[in-house]
Design a protein around this motif. Structure first.
Motif, PDB file in Angstrom:
ATOM      1  N   ARG A  38       0.808  -0.931   0.029  1.00 13.82           N
ATOM      2  CA  ARG A  38      -0.043  -0.142   0.003  1.00 13.82           C
ATOM      3  C   ARG A  38       0.859   1.403  -0.078  1.00 13.82           C
ATOM      4  NH1 ARG A  38      -2.746  -0.555   5.916  1.00 13.82           N
ATOM      5  NH2 ARG A  38      -0.811  -0.034   7.134  1.00 13.82           N
ATOM      6  N   GLN A  39       0.103   2.338  -0.347  1.00 13.88           N
ATOM      7  CA  GLN A  39       0.951   3.661  -0.674  1.00 13.88           C
ATOM      8  C   GLN A  39       0.117   4.567  -0.482  1.00 13.88           C
ATOM      9  OE1 GLN A  39       3.039   3.888  -4.159  1.00 13.88           O
ATOM     10  NE2 GLN A  39       4.611   5.264  -3.353  1.00 13.88           N
ATOM     11  N   ARG A  45       5.967   3.117  -0.756  1.00 14.49           N
ATOM     12  CA  ARG A  45       5.215   1.759  -0.865  1.00 14.49           C
ATOM     13  C   ARG A  45       5.661   0.794   0.238  1.00 14.49           C
ATOM     14  NH1 ARG A  45       3.414  -0.219  -6.676  1.00 14.49           N
ATOM     15  NH2 ARG A  45       3.113   1.998  -6.833  1.00 14.49           N
ATOM     16  N   TYR A  95      -1.869  -2.140  -3.768  1.00 17.29           N
ATOM     17  CA  TYR A  95      -1.445  -2.841  -4.909  1.00 17.29           C
ATOM     18  C   TYR A  95      -1.013  -4.256  -4.651  1.00 17.29           C
ATOM     19  CZ  TYR A  95      -0.384   2.142  -6.402  1.00 17.29           C
ATOM     20  OH  TYR A  95      -0.445   3.401  -6.765  1.00 17.29           O
TER      21      TYR A  95
END
Length: 123
Positions: A38-39, A45, A95
């Motif tokens: 995740r970011q 990230r 992601y």
């Protein structure tokens, strides 16, 4: 090259749940380790969770352990991230990533990425 498509993101209140899905384009994804990162804007990230090719080995970031569960269905070429007891600090773009061989917590070790799905947790 593995094409990955995430879905399931959205807006949820703190304490709620979401389930993210990541669909892969090839059957051979069963040979790949899969992970979620995740970011948030302006930050690196970060690793969230990972699972090996067979699904019998997983790893979690300390911040999500006990709240998130990663799983996979190789017959459907799909990986899931069940997110429970969500907190505002879980807000990020999530992601999906894949790499051949064993999983890794370092994002640079992955060369196959999805486009991301936004998760927003309101307080």
């Amino acid at each position: 090259q593995v094409q990955l498509v995430e879905s399931g993101g959205g807006l949820v209140q703190a304490g709620g749940s979401l389930r993210l899905s990541c669909a892969a384009s090839v059957r051979t994804v069963s040979s790949y380790a899969m992970a979620w990162f995740r970011q948030v804007p302006g930050k690196e990230r970060e690793f969230v969770a990972a699972i090996n090719w067979s699904g019998d080995s997983t790893a979690y970031a300390i911040s999500v352990k006990g709240r998130f569960t990663i799983s996979r269905e190789n017959v459907k070429n799909t990986v899931y991230l069940q997110m429970d007891s969500l907190k505002p600090e879980d807000t990020a773009v999530y992601y999906c990533a894949a790499r051949f061989g064993s999983y890794n917590v370092v994002p640079q070790m992955y060369h196959n990425w999805g486009q991301g799905t936004q998760v927003t947790v309101s307080s």
